[in-house]
Each structure stands twice: as C-alpha cells, then as structure tokens.
Design an enzyme around this catalytic site. Structure first.
Site, PDB file in Angstrom:
ATOM      1  N   GLU A 147      35.500 108.353  58.374  1.00  0.00           N
ATOM      2  CA  GLU A 147      35.089 106.958  58.589  1.00  0.00           C
ATOM      3  C   GLU A 147      33.905 106.967  59.546  1.00  0.00           C
ATOM      4  O   GLU A 147      33.908 107.700  60.530  1.00  0.00           O
ATOM      5  CB  GLU A 147      36.284 106.176  59.156  1.00  0.00           C
ATOM      6  CG  GLU A 147      35.963 104.853  59.837  1.00  0.00           C
ATOM      7  CD  GLU A 147      35.313 103.820  58.921  1.00  0.00           C
ATOM      8  OE1 GLU A 147      35.772 103.648  57.779  1.00  0.00           O
ATOM      9  OE2 GLU A 147      34.328 103.203  59.362  1.00  0.00           O
ATOM     10  N   HIS A 186      47.221  87.069  47.206  1.00  0.00           N
ATOM     11  CA  HIS A 186      47.008  86.161  46.074  1.00  0.00           C
ATOM     12  C   HIS A 186      48.091  86.337  45.021  1.00  0.00           C
ATOM     13  O   HIS A 186      48.540  87.454  44.755  1.00  0.00           O
ATOM     14  CB  HIS A 186      45.636  86.439  45.448  1.00  0.00           C
ATOM     15  CG  HIS A 186      44.490  86.119  46.353  1.00  0.00           C
ATOM     16  ND1 HIS A 186      43.890  84.887  46.368  1.00  0.00           N
ATOM     17  CD2 HIS A 186      43.849  86.860  47.290  1.00  0.00           C
ATOM     18  CE1 HIS A 186      42.908  84.896  47.267  1.00  0.00           C
ATOM     19  NE2 HIS A 186      42.865  86.074  47.850  1.00  0.00           N
ATOM     20  N   LYS A 230      33.694  79.367  43.796  1.00  0.00           N
ATOM     21  CA  LYS A 230      35.145  79.290  43.949  1.00  0.00           C
ATOM     22  C   LYS A 230      35.588  78.282  45.001  1.00  0.00           C
ATOM     23  O   LYS A 230      36.777  78.057  45.187  1.00  0.00           O
ATOM     24  CB  LYS A 230      35.690  80.669  44.323  1.00  0.00           C
ATOM     25  CG  LYS A 230      35.617  81.664  43.156  1.00  0.00           C
ATOM     26  CD  LYS A 230      36.497  82.862  43.429  1.00  0.00           C
ATOM     27  CE  LYS A 230      36.628  83.716  42.166  1.00  0.00           C
ATOM     28  NZ  LYS A 230      37.575  84.815  42.325  1.00  0.00           N
ATOM     29  N   CYS A 250      46.647  83.696  76.612  1.00  0.00           N
ATOM     30  CA  CYS A 250      46.685  82.846  75.416  1.00  0.00           C
ATOM     31  C   CYS A 250      47.674  83.392  74.391  1.00  0.00           C
ATOM     32  O   CYS A 250      48.381  82.641  73.738  1.00  0.00           O
ATOM     33  CB  CYS A 250      45.304  82.749  74.769  1.00  0.00           C
ATOM     34  SG  CYS A 250      44.023  82.119  75.854  1.00  0.00           S
ATOM     35  N   CYS A 275      40.905  81.025  74.670  1.00  0.00           N
ATOM     36  CA  CYS A 275      39.898  81.354  75.689  1.00  0.00           C
ATOM     37  C   CYS A 275      38.926  82.417  75.172  1.00  0.00           C
ATOM     38  O   CYS A 275      37.921  82.695  75.813  1.00  0.00           O
ATOM     39  CB  CYS A 275      40.537  81.772  77.012  1.00  0.00           C
ATOM     40  SG  CYS A 275      40.752  83.541  77.222  1.00  0.00           S
TER      41      CYS A 275
END
Lengths: 410, 467, 117
Positions: B33, B51, B249, B395, B428
């Site tokens: 990678e 989907h 779409k 958060c 935040c």
C-alpha cells in the site's frame, strides 16, 4: 489504585474554569459540601490565555490568565467541604446523578444541585462553507492558543486568520511576538467581531491588516496547507465574483465563533439565541436543581463577568441543595428591537437581577426595559455594539412585571 | 528479496478483504500500500451503505456481487466485530416519471434476486421517515439495505488478515513491474522490491496505472463525490435514495451507524485520485437533498469530505485474470463496491483452487470502547487500565487507552486514529483533542510531536520548531 | 499627526492627535476619556508584554511570563522575540523573577512549572 462506587454531595460543579471555580467557592461559602470535576487543569481555558487584561473588575488590576486562575484556585484551597476531581463527566441524569470517568476510577456522583460550567467550543472548519482540500495546518484559534501557549509548539510561520473574534485577535499578536508573520485577519462581517481594545492593541500595534467583508472561499495545498483564496462578500455574505485573490500561508486559524457546550444538560430548554440553557435570574435551567453559568450559558467577553456569574450560580445551587432557595414567581424578559439575546429569560419577582444583553447592530442610543404598557422601567444610554455584552442591574422594584428590552437609536 | 505466492496491490476494503480471504488457504500473502495505513482512499470516503441490489443492471458483475455481498454482510461484520445495522432503504419518487421508474427498479431488483422489495405510498413512506419532503409521491422500500462503518471494516480485515499470516507493507507505491523466473517483481517509488507468483491488483483509483504497468491495457476514469456530514440527530432512520434518472443518480441522505447523518454524493469527473471540495458543492448538495427531505438542519453541519472512485469504461466491475495469468485485476470497483467486497473477495480467492489451511481464524475483536459501554463495563475498563479513565475526545468519549491500542493496531497518523475511533469526528472536530492526540501519537511512535502527520506523508500537524 | 480608534467605549471614535511642539490637539473624540486616550497613545504608548519562556527539565516545555511594568510600544517586539530564545530551569513558580533585566526590563513568571518526574 482504582475507585468506584457512589459519592454523595450537596453541589456538583462540572468544569473548573473561571465559572466553575467561582461557583465552587461561592457554594462552599454557604457551607455545603461541594464536588468539582475538571477534565484537565484547574483554571480551564485561563491557563492558555497568557495575555493580560483579566481581573480589572474583580481585582482592580490587569492580570494574565494564569495569574487570574491562581487567585481563583486559592479560594478553594484548604476548604474541608470542597473535593476536586480530575476526570470527565460523561453523563448527567435529571435525577442529578453524574457519571465521572477518571484515571483513578469510574464512579457516580449524586448531588442535590448541579452547576454546569462546561464552557464553550469553537465553531470548526467543517461547518463553514469553505471549499478546497483538507490539508494539515487548519486550526481553531483556541486550539492554536493551546498549542502555542501551553504546549510551547508552533502552528506555522505565515498565518492567515479567518474571523476577528477576540481569541483570533489575541492569537494574531501572539503569533507575531513568536516571530511568525500574520498575513491578514479576514472578517466576513463589515465590522470586527472582537473588542475594540483587542483590534487596536493586537492588530494595530503590529500593523496586521484587518480586511472586513472578506472571507476564505477556498483552501489549497495538500498534504499541508499552502494558501487560501480570499474573496470579498456582499451584504448577504455572498462571495463577489472577481474579487478572489490567493494568499500564501502555512496555517489557517479560525476565530469564527464560540458555541456553549450543553450536551450534559438533562432535558432542559436551550435558548436558540444564545445556544446555552434557558435560565432564570438565579441561573437555574428548566431542569430543577441544574444551574448554568459562564460560557456554557452564553458567550461572555470578560472572564471577570464569568466569575461573577459562576459565583451567583454556585450560591443559588448551594441554597437549592439545602432547600433554602425559595420558589418564586417569575416574570419574563423578552428580546425586543435590535436585541439579539437576553439572559436570563425569567426573573424572580421582586429580586434584584443582572440582565445581560447582546445587540444585533452597533448604535448610539438607549437600551430600555419597558413593561407591557411601554413604561420605561430602566434604561442605559450610550454607544453600544454587538461585540460587547451589556450588563444592566434591575432593582427589586423593577422586577415585578414582564419586560421587553430593546435598543433604540437616538 | 521476499517472494510471496500472492501480492495484493492496494489496501482498501477490496484489497484487505482479498488478503484476508486468501489466508484461508495454504499460500503466502503480502499486501502493498502506498499510504502508511490501510483505508486511505475511497474505502474511507463513501456512503457507508450496504446496498440491497435493485440498482445494478442484471447480468453484470455488479448485480451479482452486490446481491451476494449484501446477503453475506451481517455475518461478515459479526465475525469481524464491525457495526452493522439493518435499516432498509427508501428510494423516493417525486414526479410521475419517477413513479414509473420505481416499478422498473422493482422488477430489476426482483430479477437480481433482491428479497422483500415493495413500492409504498407517500403515507406509508412518511410513517417510516417523517422528514420526507412534500414532493415525495411514493417510494421503493428495500428491507435488506443496511448501514455499516466501512473504515472499521477495512481495519478489521487488515487485522484479521495479519493475524492469519498476511504481511502488510506500507509506503510501497508500485511504480514498475518486471517478470523474472515466472515471478512478477514489483518495484516501489520508495525503493523497495517484492516478488510474487501472482499479483492481485486492487489499487482503487490507481488501478488503471497498476494494470498497465503489469501489461493489461486498461483505462479507468475517476469520479469524485462530495459529502456533507451532520451532527448526531435522528433526522433519518435509513438511507433515502432518489430515483436515478437522466440527470444522474441524485444524492442520498443516510444515517451513519454512530447516529450522525450525511448528504451526498455529487458526481464530478476528475483527473486524479484526490479531489478538492468545490465551493459550489455546498449549495448543490443542499438543494439536491431538498428534493427528498425537508427541514435539513443546515446549522448542524459539522464536516465535509470527498471520495474518488475509479470507474471502468464498461460501467461494470473489472474482475478477472489477465491474459498472462500472473495478474488478477479487481478494479473499477465503484459503488456498490463496499457491499460487494465480501463476495468479490471470496470469489477471487476461490478462483485459485487452493488447498484450505487449517487454523484459519475468521474472527477479530475490535478495540474495547468506552463509548456505548455501560457504567459497570466502564468501571471495569478503567480498573484494568487507568488510561481508560483519561477521556481525550469528549464529543465521542474516547480514552487514551483506546488511542494507544489503535496505534498498536496500525494507526500512524491523526487521521488513522480518527478513522479507527472517531476521535475528532464529533462536533468540535478535534478542536479540543487534536493536540492531545498528537502528543499520544508522538509518544507511542517514539517520534517528536512536530513529526506527527495528519493524513498523509509530509502533512505535519504542527510547524517544525518554535514558530 | 497620528490616528487611532478609541477603545474606551464601544462607540469607537476615530481620533486624530497632532502636536505643534507647544500643544497637543485631539479631535474626533466624543468625550474626555477619548482625549486622555489619544494623548497617552500619542506621546507615550505603553504595553505590558506577555509571552512564553522555554523551560529546561520541566513537566512543561514553556512557562508564561510578563514584563514587570508596561514598556514602550517600540520595545514590545524586541523584548518578546529575545525572550522566546531564552530558557530557564525548572522548577519555576509564578511570581519568580526569571530575568532581572532583559533589554532593561524585569521579567516575571506568571505560572508555575514543576520539575519533570
């Protein structure tokens, strides 16, 4: 060593900044047991505000943030009825039970009254209509302030600041003193967001350009920011085509507004005008026994004011905890012409109360509190602007009927 | 030089899924990678929807792997400890032509083998989704659609593949290939080499380049999609699609498994694998979304992002061996690539007819989280490690211990931590916690704080030293 | 001639101050406070300078500090930029004199930094 279980207290203060410290001290003065929970350092945001200008009202001298904080912290030292916990409150129920997570353990605090002094957060890049890349090098002003002032690190050498809120102005000066170049401070509004003193002493002293009615349309550069596209805006804050220009920079700092933190508020009403809890003149929210003060309640411009609010809220909470805050009928205060927000929204009948007002626009004239018949109960004359909070204290005789506060131009 | 039976190029959800699938067999597996972590491209920037499969043209690889992938997804996520929420989806029609189009979609879906599809009235749709716009006339309800966390899935696949013996090499940008003694030798821009008997090209937006380096004449086009993210709010309960038409779409409004919701994507042709967010996209997205929902809370917007997908010219996935047989392309994987990933990976691995390896372990456990844990669970976590008590991201309630564990599992950047734990994804947006995350990363990686990167190589969060 | 925006109240008057060696004339002010502000800004503008000083061996990298008295505006940048190249040794307590004379100014710590463990 790990601790778990239940702690019982009279008053739980959440947040150890200017508001929370004052609330805890005032509650302790009443003689009740107080637990204060702070997530990082006592003093909160004051620790990173190394500039001076604090304490002019409270102490009659110009202190730096850390100095102001230590004077407030000293008031809690050696008190047998105050316990300070470094930890995070993760939830608060309407039965006034809070979960606290700390490195020493995870436990529950059950209180008879709670003061929310959690402060505010900054509006972030993601919520702005700025296109372009998502590079490293974009900071909110408060985050940059922490990095530079507390951590002793640097965010960049050529800096553009978007927004002229007070923290942004103060950081413009800090960056300059640290040897960086502030290319420009851009403000989308036609007037500065921060206090006149900060515009003069943070920008003017160093000839940093302030460009009004200007915003950042786009950010470019990746993986680190290389610059911004600045553009003029019209009265509706829409970009005027053809006014775009590139400003090279290696950091973009945002000072585009503060938002009260209300996520712990257990089911109480929030005032859309302030973003904070709706409170009465004793700082109690619509949730019984839950009080709010400081920037968690509404965005203040002076820490001294935050401390004063904190003290009032802390005292009310303490009295509530021991059943001595007598229930009172209230009258409403409503925002009228040219008034953006008013705190508190309800005043205990026949009690002295301070009302904080923010305006929608700058004007020279009269801020008037009128009753339903239009009778002027109390007023304040002079020059007023949206970037400065106006405090008016109403006498007990003036808090007997519903009032509307409006700013009338002369 | 290391030589593997298989080398997968690309650490997106497809590459990681293929790597994991191959570790079921007696074969040595490497994955290269270019970034410093998996999930650097489109796998981390998409709609996060599983989907149902009514949309792809029947007979295509897309339709085959979509429907199959969708049926595998729940157990796949269960084994890998990845969030999966069966929500169903709605596709709304806002004019007579679209209502007609819905019935075509319905029959296409039935042909593709999608279960439970039905067309429902406006009234029924409103019962499911109270915030639908006034224009909505009817909707196609697809009960098998779901939402997931594609980033967590990609990380989970990597961890599970590694646990089963796959070797991951990062910072390896394939720039040339040659053949020697029946092996393919890949060279990287960074200077390394790696040999493999078979190369599997899962290079996402770089898939066309890699294919050509390996001798297949494949060209891909790139399409970017812009998205807006909104704060936690029960605004929609399931993905709401628009009826595909001649104008495209449309955009979807979809909840995330963490309670936020997003609007997107736009569809913009672009040349490279990254695309800036266009200023005009804000208005485009909000007005496009207004077709399906009303009262979109503009003030609750907290973030924006773009994702770029590589598409083939045929409009279908490209999956199969090259003529020489030593390269297997899995490219042009646009939407519904995430949904199809489990099925594609399984089919690719099985196509080599390898012998099963005893000892393959299909399960992986995620990082133990403070968020969502009960009070007792939290107390136990803190008791086990005090760093669980140091909440770094308020958060999303993420502790230092979780960040340390994320680094142990491969996070190398602020975004690596963010994608694994949601740190800085809350309202935040990292304002409170980014510098603390930088400090923890520096400590755990043993580097100076000024060398901690945000997303990509060279993207340092802080300036070098002093100001 | 020098121009300032008055900071004494939100009205923000545009002040002009001019001197002919004998007399300082201020115009644009709406009140007496404005005149005083313009006079001091014209003749001798002073500021308290606040900044960080590096700390060696402390639990933090820097300690916040200030000049003991307001300094002339022209000295603000030189003092701050010199200070950021200075380092003191932990521990430091708020109120400590860090440098008795930095460009002639006494520098005082405004916070405390303990020794690193």
């Amino acid at each position: 060593m790990s601790f778990s279980g239940i702690i019982r207290t009279d008053v739980l203060v959440i947040g150890g900044g200017a508001a929370g410290l004052a609330a805890a001290a005032a509650a302790a003065d009443v003689g009740v047991r107080v637990v204060l929970v702070e997530s990082e350092r006592l003093g909160g945001i004051l620790c990173r505000c190394i500039h001076d200008g604090f304490g002019l009202t409270a102490y009659g001298e110009s202190l730096t943030g850390p100095e102001y904080a230590s004077r407030e912290i000293v008031k809690l030292e050696g008190r047998r009825n105050v316990d300070i916990i470094i930890g995070t409150v993760t939830s608060l129920s309407s039965a006034l039970s809070a979960e606290v997570v700390s490195e020493g353990g995870c436990f529950e605090v059950r209180a008879r009254a709670v003061v929310l002094a959690t402060g505010s957060r900054e509006r972030a890049f993601g919520s702005l209509d700025i296109g372009g890349t998502r590079p490293a090098g974009i900071f909110t002003a408060g985050a940059a302030q922490r990095i530079v002032n507390e951590d002793g690190m640097s965010v960049g050498r050529r800096i553009v600041i978007l927004g002229s809120g007070d923290i942004g102005l103060i950081m413009a000066r800090r960056f300059t003193l640290e040897g960086a170049k502030v290319e420009a401070v851009l403000e989308i509004a036609p007037r500065p967001g921060g206090l006149a003193r900060n515009v003069a002493q943070c920008l003017g002293d160093f000839r940093i350009p302030l460009e009004l009615s200007t915003t950042v349309a786009e950010v470019y550069g990746y993986p680190r920011i290389e610059g911004v596209v600045a553009a003029k805006v019209d009265e509706d804050r829409r970009i005027i085509p053809g006014t775009e220009r590139r400003i090279a920079c290696d950091a973009l700092v945002l000072s585009v507004g503060l938002i009260p933190i209300v996520n712990l508020l257990p089911g109480a009403a929030v005032d859309p005008a302030t973003g904070g809890a709706e409170v009465d003149s004793r700082f109690m929210t619509t949730a019984a026994g839950v009080f709010s003060c400081g920037n968690a309640l509404h965005i203040n411009d002076l820490a001294d004011n935050v401390s004063a609010e904190g003290a009032a809220a802390g005292r009310s909470a303490a009295l509530f905890a021991i059943g001595r805050l007598e229930e009172a009928d209230t009258v409403t205060v409503t925002a009228g012409e040219n008034v953006a927000s008013v705190v508190p929204r309800r005043i205990a009948v026949g009690e002295e109360a301070t009302v904080w007002v923010r305006l929608k626009k700058s004007l020279v004239g009269t801020l008037a509190f009128r009753d339903a018949d239009g009778y002027n109960v109390k007023d304040k004359k002079g020059a007023m602007a949206p970037n400065e909070m106006i405090a008016v204290t109403l006498a007990p005789s003036q808090t007997t009927r519903p009032l509307t506060v409006s700013a009338e131009e002369t | 030089m290391d030589c593997y039976d298989f080398c997968i190029v690309g650490g997106g959800v497809i590459g990681c899924a293929v790597a994991r699938e191959l570790t079921r067999y007696k074969a040595s597996v490497a994955l290269v990678e270019s970034a410093c972590d998996v999930c650097a491209g489109a796998s981390g920037a998409n709609s996060a929807v599983v989907h149902s499969g009514y949309d792809p043209v029947p007979g295509t690889l897309m339709s085959k792997y979509n429907v199959l992938g969708s049926s595998m997804f729940r157990s796949y996520c269960a084994a890998l400890d990845v969030p999966y929420k069966l929500t169903g989806s709605l596709t709304v029609a806002t004019c007579a032509e679209e209502v007609t189009a819905l019935s075509r979609l319905l029959s296409r879906g039935v042909g593709n083998g999608v279960a439970g599809l039905e067309i429902i009235s406006r009234r029924e749709a409103l019962e499911l989704e109270p915030n639908l716009s006034d224009k909505v006339l009817a909707a196609l309800y697809a009960p098998t659609a779901a939402i997931t966390d594609p980033m967590e899935l990609t990380f989970a696949l990597r961890e599970n593949a590694e646990a089963n013996g796959a070797c991951f090499r990062f910072g390896f940008t394939v720039c040339a290939a040659r053949r020697e003694d029946g092996r393919v030798i890949l060279r990287s821009e960074e200077g390394g080499e790696l040999a493999a008997k078979t190369v599997i090209n899962c290079a996402g937006s770089g898939g066309g380049d890699v294919a050509r380096m390996l001798g297949s004449l494949v060209y891909l086009t790139h399409r970017g999609g812009e998205y807006l993210v909104f704060d936690k709010l029960p605004f929609v309960r399931r993905p709401i699609f628009q009826t595909p038409g001649p104008m495209g779409k449309g955009v979807l409004v979809a909840p995330t498994v963490y309670g936020k919701f997003m609007v997107g994507p736009t569809a913009v042709d672009c040349v490279s694998s990254s695309m800036p967010f266009r200023s005009e996209a804000f208005g485009e997205l909000l007005s496009a979304a207004a077709k399906s929902v009303r009262g979109l809370p503009a003030g609750k917007r907290i973030a924006k992002f773009t994702g770029v997908r590589a598409l083939s010219q045929t409009g279908d996935f490209i999956i199969g061996p090259s003529r020489r047989g030593d390269v297997y392309n899995v490219i042009g994987i646009g939407s519904p690539g995430l949904t199809a990933a489990p099925a594609i990976a399984s089919a690719v691995a099985r196509s080599f007819a390898l012998e099963r390896r005893p000892g393959f372990s299909p399960s992986r456990r995620g990082i133990k989280r403070m968020a969502g844990a009960s009070h007792a669970e939290r107390a136990a976590l803190v008791a086990s490690d005090g760093r669980y008590g140091n909440i770094v991201c308020r958060c999303e309630t993420v502790s230092e211990a979780e960040i340390v564990e994320a680094v142990r599992r491969g996070a190398r950047t602020v975004d690596g931590v963010k994608k694994r734990l949601g740190v800085g994804m809350g309202r935040c947006q990292g304002g409170f916690c980014e510098s603390r995350v930088v400090g923890i990363l520096a400590r755990e990686l043993g580097i100076p704080v000024s060398r901690v990167e945000k997303t990509a190589r060279g993207g340092f969060v802080l300036a070098k030293e002093g100001v | 001639m020098k121009e300032f925006t008055c900071i004494m109240c939100p009205r923000g008057c545009r002040l002009t101050a001019d001197s002919d060696l004998y007399e300082l004339t201020v115009s644009g002010n709406a009140c007496e406070r404005g005149r005083e502000y313009a006079e001091s800004e014209y003749s001798n503008p002073v500021r308290t300078v606040t900044f960080n000083v590096g700390v060696s061996g402390g639990e933090r990298r820097v300690v916040s500090a200030r000049t003991a008295r307001p300094v002339p505006l022209s000295k603000v940048l030189p003092v701050a930029r010199l200070a950021r190249r200075m380092t003191v040794f932990a521990p430091v307590s708020a109120g400590d004199v860090l440098f008795p004379s930095l460009l002639g100014e006494k520098i005082i710590a405004t916070s405390s930094v303990a020794k690193a463990e």
